[in-house]
Design a protein around this motif. Sequence first.
Motif, PDB file in Angstrom:
ATOM      1  N   TRP A 120       0.833  -1.204   0.000  1.00 33.48           N
ATOM      2  CA  TRP A 120       0.000   0.000   0.000  1.00 33.48           C
ATOM      3  C   TRP A 120       0.869   1.257   0.000  1.00 33.48           C
ATOM      4  O   TRP A 120       0.626   2.194  -0.745  1.00 33.48           O
ATOM      5  N   LYS A 123       2.574   1.921  -3.414  1.00 36.48           N
ATOM      6  CA  LYS A 123       1.669   2.447  -4.425  1.00 36.48           C
ATOM      7  C   LYS A 123       1.358   3.925  -4.163  1.00 36.48           C
ATOM      8  O   LYS A 123       0.972   4.646  -5.071  1.00 36.48           O
ATOM      9  N   ARG A 124       1.555   4.376  -2.943  1.00 36.48           N
ATOM     10  CA  ARG A 124       1.235   5.752  -2.581  1.00 36.48           C
ATOM     11  C   ARG A 124       2.504   6.553  -2.367  1.00 36.48           C
ATOM     12  O   ARG A 124       2.505   7.529  -1.632  1.00 36.48           O
TER      13      ARG A 124
END
Length: 128
Positions: A120, A123-124
């Motif tokens: 997560w 991806k950010r």
Amino acid sequence: GAHQQTNLCNESLMLEKLPACGKSFEEMMKKVDSKKWCNLTEFIMYYDNFTQCTEREANNASCFWPNPLAEGFITGIHKQFFSNCTSEKVHWEDPPDEILTTLILIPVMLTCAMITLVVWCSKRSDIL
């Protein structure tokens, strides 16, 4: 040249004196409940006094310590007081299923959570 005198071990003197060490140890062990004779912490000071006594008497008789005769005497004391002390082998058992399942699932769940967090966060990366 100096002449060095070597003292020979007086085994008969040593064997004559060692029983006093055993008698003293026996008197001290009377203070300990016989059910606790296999628990060294209950009588460690008495045993230390006993071994120091046997060493002192061997040295007084010009004998090295330990020696086969002193060891034989000490073994006799061990047989007298500690013959019923056997080392019990520990019998390992698996924990109950509920505990075993919990112990397995906690690291698995933590690993999954960490992988999810890493994916997560990667991806950010534009926000971080």
